[in-house]
Scaffold this active site. Structure first.
Site, PDB file in Angstrom:
ATOM      1  N   GLY A  13      53.575  58.932   4.915  1.00  0.00           N
ATOM      2  CA  GLY A  13      52.716  57.818   5.294  1.00  0.00           C
ATOM      3  C   GLY A  13      53.507  56.535   5.431  1.00  0.00           C
ATOM      4  N   ASP A 154      50.334  53.372  -2.609  1.00  0.00           N
ATOM      5  CA  ASP A 154      49.624  53.787  -3.824  1.00  0.00           C
ATOM      6  C   ASP A 154      50.282  53.280  -5.099  1.00  0.00           C
ATOM      7  OD1 ASP A 154      47.827  55.116  -2.249  1.00  0.00           O
ATOM      8  OD2 ASP A 154      48.683  57.102  -2.586  1.00  0.00           O
ATOM      9  N   ARG A 289      46.899  50.135   4.951  1.00  0.00           N
ATOM     10  CA  ARG A 289      48.281  50.359   5.375  1.00  0.00           C
ATOM     11  C   ARG A 289      48.724  49.388   6.465  1.00  0.00           C
ATOM     12  NH1 ARG A 289      50.336  55.173   3.630  1.00  0.00           N
ATOM     13  NH2 ARG A 289      48.897  56.894   3.230  1.00  0.00           N
ATOM     14  N   MET A 560      58.621  22.897  -0.591  1.00  0.00           N
ATOM     15  CA  MET A 560      58.523  22.226  -1.892  1.00  0.00           C
ATOM     16  C   MET A 560      59.402  22.948  -2.916  1.00  0.00           C
ATOM     17  SD  MET A 560      54.531  21.139  -2.279  1.00  0.00           S
ATOM     18  CE  MET A 560      53.940  19.585  -1.623  1.00  0.00           C
TER      19      MET A 560
END
Length: 747
Positions: A13, A154, A289, A560
């Site tokens: 994935g 995950d 995702r 900053m």
């Protein structure tokens, strides 16, 4: 001598941040004189070879930091699971001289990579016997050297605190929860939100805490029998207490104690039957995702890819995963880490849920307990009566996450039996007696709000006003004080401690919690608000880069941070800046001359954009305007120069998921210590911080052990060692040596 060749692939994935790893691997390899190759479409590319294995140049990975997914593609390959397919992969790799591989993916990807490593010698022998490769080719590449980087939203790898993509996925989920909360509140409605996590409840649990949700289901700790009744009771108590909405988070892999799936539809049916109201289901799916990676999923994967490339080039040791732990990079033994991860699934399957939770680490266990308190519609403990009064005040500049910290303090305090009081408008409010009681429900909606509902001021009262402050503390029976803010808050606490000699009212416990976008506070490597400011900077810098796409332009951007260059450096790494100027290292005229020459040469060689990031206090005289004028003059019309001072945008906006979770963890530790101090009748003054992932409280009297009053900076600024990485992966003209990161540890 032939250059070393490194292959890099992404498999399984996809996850936001994979492109940052690929970019860092390619550019670090080029810097070290190696030749990087992208193996496209995961293991499919290795098996099929040909155009799917492509040598990469510097420009091939330009302008990809902000892109989700993976530009080199990912796919699962059934052929690679067979020996014939693995043999083809070995032939394609050794034919190109590749015997070093960086594998990016989940535990399946890493397991396949290690199996290929183990079988490599025998597969070579078969190829020689079959006449597919020559013996001398096999002799030149007898072993496959591998390093893994975990890309998985995950966050399920045991041993690493955060996997690549998890932070970005949390951003997607929190954006959805914040949006759904408004419509749920408008209609007095319950929403069930299903998030990813087949075996790991990280996304579900952390989004439930950060989003101020009411109930959560995670795979590692299935609810006890009768959960249906308990959930309906909790939600009904919430409505009775004034809540207008209810949000339940369900991890996709959640089950009951019998192993039966707890789906979002099942939860919806329980709500409709138990509460008699219509519930709505939202399944976020692959939205988690997608999209651009967060700031963290740009700078941390950059460090991971850089370190993985050096690991392969400088070490021939055992296969490792480059991961993160306690805000540090770590080397993890590859297969034992995968086995430990898979053990969690075995624990849950065997019904040993406490072992499954423990395997996720102590912070996961802590947050499960924290959720119970924060999500409860009423205090979880029954106390005999008020144990004292604790006041909360913000001191210093605004930092996103101050409201989250105040909300957590109120709930942790009330749950321990204390009355909680808010001081409005900073310490001047304490002088003038602007105190308001804070109940459990008063802070219900503060979990995702930017700004500071109680207000904040940098002002420390004058000596004459300490008498008035003392009277207000006495009149309002304040027994403890929690200061949430920056350096001004720490200085104010120190002043109060000194004034005890004159005013007994200050003889109460005082606790400081770090909240400042400057990230310059003692004993805390990250302060509440810093991550949100960094995400703002990266978003702005991305837009600046896009605006220059149609012209040849140099941008000088100012962040900053005051004396601390953290925001500048990490913004530069996360946005791919070519030059970064920090307060800690300053600016010299000689340096400016060299940097200008490099910039001009870059534009002469075809560069269309050059990004310079400057910390606001990098130099008193070499201002942002001054730098822009020098670059413009020396460019001689070759390119335009523009300035971009990001300014107070960095203090605005809703807090990021990380800042919400950090605020909860810091305040949990602070209130626990404050409770112990008050229970024991002491009047200690302390400050809490996170160092190397561990949250600890320190006596205020030890402040100068952690913080330099001359520079107004912590002694240990862990991130300063990352400057070389910034230049190696962003500037092809940087010729300095690449060093193994000083923050890298062996585990």
């Amino acid at each position: 001598m032939e250059s070393v060749k490194i292959g890099v692939l992404t498999s399984g994935g996809d996850a936001q941040g994979m492109n940052a790893i690929v970019r860092a691997v390619v550019r670090t390899a080029l810097h070290e004189g190696a030749r990087p190759f992208a193996i496209r479409e995961g293991w499919k590319g290795a098996v099929e070879g040909g155009d799917l294995i492509q040598e990469m140049s510097w420009s091939d990975v330009s302008d990809i930091l902000h892109r989700g997914g993976t530009i080199i593609g990912t796919a699962r390959s059934d052929r690679f699971r067979e020996r014939e397919g693995m043999r083809e992969a070995v032939k394609n790799l050794v034919s190109l001289g590749i015997d070093r591989l960086i594998s990016i993916g989940g535990d399946g990807t890493l397991t396949g990579t290690d199996e290929l490593r183990a079988e490599w010698p025998s597969l070579l022998a078969e190829l020689v016997e079959m006449g597919e490769i020559e013996q001398d080719t096999a002799d030149r590449h007898p072993l496959l050297h591998i390093a893994g980087v975990v890309g998985s939203i995950d966050n399920d790898l045991v041993g690493t605190d955060m996997t690549v993509g998890a932070d970005s996925a949390l951003h997607r989920i929190i954006d959805a929860i914040d949006a759904i909360s408004s419509t749920a509140e408008s209609h007095r409605r319950s929403f069930v939100i299903e998030v990813m996590g087949r075996h790991c409840g990280y996304l579900a649990l952390m989004s439930a805490i950060a989003g101020g949700c009411d109930y959560v289901f995670v795979p590692e700790r299935p609810p006890a029998d009768g959960w249906e009744t308990d959930m309906c009771r909790v939600l009904k108590e919430g409505r009775d207490a004034g809540r207008r909405d209810s949000i339940i988070i369900v991890a996709e892999g959640a089950t009951d104690r019998n192993g039966v799936a707890i789906t979002s539809e099942r939860v919806k049916a329980v709500l409709e039957e138990g509460l008699g109201e219509s519930a709505r289901v939202t399944m976020l799916g692959h939205v988690q995702r997608g999209g651009s990676p967060s700031a963290y999923d740009r700078w941390m994967p950059t460090l991971l890819g850089y370190s993985a490339a050096l690991e392969l080039l400088q070490s021939d040791g055992d296969p490792v995963i480059i991961g993160t732990r306690r805000n540090r990079l770590v080397r993890l033994p590859l297969m034992s880490s995968v086995e430990n991860t898979r053990a969690v699934k075995k624990f849950t399957a065997a019904g040993d849920f406490e072992a499954a939770v423990a395997a996720r680490g102590s912070s996961y266990t802590e947050m499960l307990d924290v959720f119970t308190t924060l999500a409860s519609p009423v205090p979880t403990k029954k106390n005999g009566g008020p144990r004292g009064r604790i006041a909360i005040v913000h001191v210093g500049g605004l930092a996103p996450g101050m409201n989250v910290a105040a909300r957590a303090a109120v709930r942790f305090g009330i749950d321990r039996g204390y009355e909680m009081v808010g001081i409005e408008g900073g310490l001047p409010g304490l002088v003038h007696g602007d105190l308001v009681p804070l109940s459990w429900s008063d802070v219900e909606a503060w979990s995702g709000l930017g700004g500071a509902q109680l207000g904040t001021r940098r002002t420390i009262p004058s000596v004459d006003e300490f008498y008035d402050m003392g009277r207000v503390l006495e009149d309002n029976r304040i027994d403890g004080l929690l200061i949430i803010g920056g350096l001004k808050g720490y200085e104010a606490a120190e002043r109060m401690r000194e004034e005890r000699q004159r005013f007994s009212a200050f003889r109460i416990p005082i606790m400081c919690v770090p909240a400042s976008i400057d990230n310059n506070l003692p004993a805390s490597e990250l302060s509440i608000g810093t991550d949100t400011a960094l995400n703002t900077n990266v978003e702005v810098l991305n837009r600046i880069k896009q605006s220059a796409s149609a012209s040849r332009r140099c941008f000088v951007s100012e962040t900053m941070g005051r004396n601390c260059g953290y925001l500048a450096l990490m913004s530069g790494i996360a946005s791919g800046a070519e030059q970064i100027y920090l307060s800690e290292t300053g600016i010299t005229l000689n340096q400016l001359a060299k940097d200008t020459d490099v910039m001009v040469d870059a534009f002469k060689n075809g560069r269309s954009l050059y990004l310079v990031v400057r910390n606001e206090y990098a130099s008193e005289n070499y201002t942002t305007d001054f730098l822009a004028r020098i670059f413009e003059e020396e460019g001689g019309g070759l390119f335009d120069v523009r300035q971009a001072v990001i300014g107070h945008q960095q203090q605005g906006g809703n807090p990021s998921p990380f800042d919400r979770l950090l605020a909860v963890r810091l305040v949990n530790a602070a209130m626990r210590t404050l409770d112990e101090t008050m229970s024991n009748g002491r009047d200690d003054c302390s400050y809490v911080g996170m160092a190397k992932g561990s949250i600890e409280c320190h006596p205020l009297s030890h402040l100068e052990e952690h913080w330099d009053p001359a520079t107004r900076l912590p002694y240990n600024q862990w991130w300063l060692g990352l400057q070389d990485v910034a230049y190696i992966v962003s500037n092809p003209h940087h010729h300095g040596p690449a060093h193994v990161l000083p923050i890298l540890e062996d585990v």
